[in-house]
Write a protein that holds these residues in place. Sequence first.
Motif, PDB file in Angstrom:
ATOM      1  N   ALA A 110      57.568  29.533  92.269  1.00  0.00           N
ATOM      2  CA  ALA A 110      57.765  30.104  90.932  1.00  0.00           C
ATOM      3  C   ALA A 110      58.812  29.299  90.160  1.00  0.00           C
ATOM      4  O   ALA A 110      58.624  29.001  88.970  1.00  0.00           O
ATOM      5  N   MET A 111      59.885  28.919  90.825  1.00  0.00           N
ATOM      6  CA  MET A 111      60.929  28.135  90.167  1.00  0.00           C
ATOM      7  C   MET A 111      60.408  26.743  89.796  1.00  0.00           C
ATOM      8  O   MET A 111      60.663  26.242  88.693  1.00  0.00           O
ATOM      9  N   LEU A 112      59.667  26.119  90.701  1.00  0.00           N
ATOM     10  CA  LEU A 112      59.090  24.802  90.432  1.00  0.00           C
ATOM     11  C   LEU A 112      58.157  24.857  89.227  1.00  0.00           C
ATOM     12  O   LEU A 112      58.219  24.000  88.333  1.00  0.00           O
ATOM     13  N   VAL A 113      57.321  25.871  89.173  1.00  0.00           N
ATOM     14  CA  VAL A 113      56.404  26.040  88.039  1.00  0.00           C
ATOM     15  C   VAL A 113      57.194  26.239  86.745  1.00  0.00           C
ATOM     16  O   VAL A 113      56.840  25.672  85.705  1.00  0.00           O
ATOM     17  N   ALA A 114      58.269  27.006  86.805  1.00  0.00           N
ATOM     18  CA  ALA A 114      59.101  27.228  85.611  1.00  0.00           C
ATOM     19  C   ALA A 114      59.727  25.912  85.143  1.00  0.00           C
ATOM     20  O   ALA A 114      59.745  25.635  83.929  1.00  0.00           O
ATOM     21  N   TYR A 115      60.226  25.111  86.067  1.00  0.00           N
ATOM     22  CA  TYR A 115      60.801  23.811  85.699  1.00  0.00           C
ATOM     23  C   TYR A 115      59.742  22.904  85.090  1.00  0.00           C
ATOM     24  O   TYR A 115      59.976  22.250  84.070  1.00  0.00           O
ATOM     25  N   ARG A 130      49.058  23.656  84.949  1.00  0.00           N
ATOM     26  CA  ARG A 130      48.265  24.700  84.286  1.00  0.00           C
ATOM     27  C   ARG A 130      48.913  26.071  84.463  1.00  0.00           C
ATOM     28  O   ARG A 130      48.955  26.881  83.541  1.00  0.00           O
ATOM     29  N   THR A 131      49.432  26.325  85.665  1.00  0.00           N
ATOM     30  CA  THR A 131      50.123  27.589  85.917  1.00  0.00           C
ATOM     31  C   THR A 131      51.385  27.679  85.066  1.00  0.00           C
ATOM     32  O   THR A 131      51.690  28.733  84.506  1.00  0.00           O
ATOM     33  N   GLY A 132      52.113  26.577  84.956  1.00  0.00           N
ATOM     34  CA  GLY A 132      53.318  26.559  84.124  1.00  0.00           C
ATOM     35  C   GLY A 132      53.020  26.839  82.668  1.00  0.00           C
ATOM     36  O   GLY A 132      53.745  27.589  82.003  1.00  0.00           O
ATOM     37  N   PHE A 185      52.728  33.688  79.163  1.00  0.00           N
ATOM     38  CA  PHE A 185      52.796  35.024  79.761  1.00  0.00           C
ATOM     39  C   PHE A 185      53.814  35.014  80.899  1.00  0.00           C
ATOM     40  O   PHE A 185      53.461  34.804  82.064  1.00  0.00           O
ATOM     41  N   PRO A 186      55.085  35.194  80.587  1.00  0.00           N
ATOM     42  CA  PRO A 186      56.173  35.035  81.564  1.00  0.00           C
ATOM     43  C   PRO A 186      56.074  35.913  82.813  1.00  0.00           C
ATOM     44  O   PRO A 186      56.637  35.561  83.849  1.00  0.00           O
ATOM     45  N   SER A 187      55.350  37.003  82.758  1.00  0.00           N
ATOM     46  CA  SER A 187      55.232  37.858  83.945  1.00  0.00           C
ATOM     47  C   SER A 187      54.568  37.124  85.107  1.00  0.00           C
ATOM     48  O   SER A 187      54.729  37.523  86.267  1.00  0.00           O
TER      49      SER A 187
END
Length: 153
Positions: free
Chosen positions: A31-36, A74-76, A82-84
């Motif tokens: 989740a953190m990697l995707v956010a970055y 794509r997930t990021g 949609f931050p949830s």
Amino acid sequence: MIESSTLRGLKKDCLLKGLARLVDEDRQNTAMLVAYIAEIDRRKLYLEHACASMFVFCTKRFGKSEAVTNKRIRTGRAASRFPSILSMLARGELHLSGVHMLAAHLTEENHEEVLRRAKHRSMREIEKLIAEIAPQPDVQSKIRALPSRRASM
């Protein structure tokens, strides 16, 4: 670095607890990697590293495979809208492959319901969910003539 031979001496309970801890950490890290990735992509910081795209940045700079990179980008991007999604990934309610499949079908109007329905679902179940929310027309049957065979002499 740990080697598999190191794990052979662990008791069953320790091994199972260790796996559970690592799975939880992996979800958090993913989740953190995707956010970055999403934020670097949003800011186009990859350009400062002579990369034409976030995809090139991840594959060339970090040696990630094309498939892994595509799913995370794509997930990021979906998580930016949609931050949830990030918290659902971190809690293990969604998996990367599922979000990757759903991303093109999420809208402002449907994302809450679709993400709720996708919780803890397998790839096959998410495919069925997508078929419900975005049905495709049946593929038309085609009949075509086979090429004629030449008689051998």
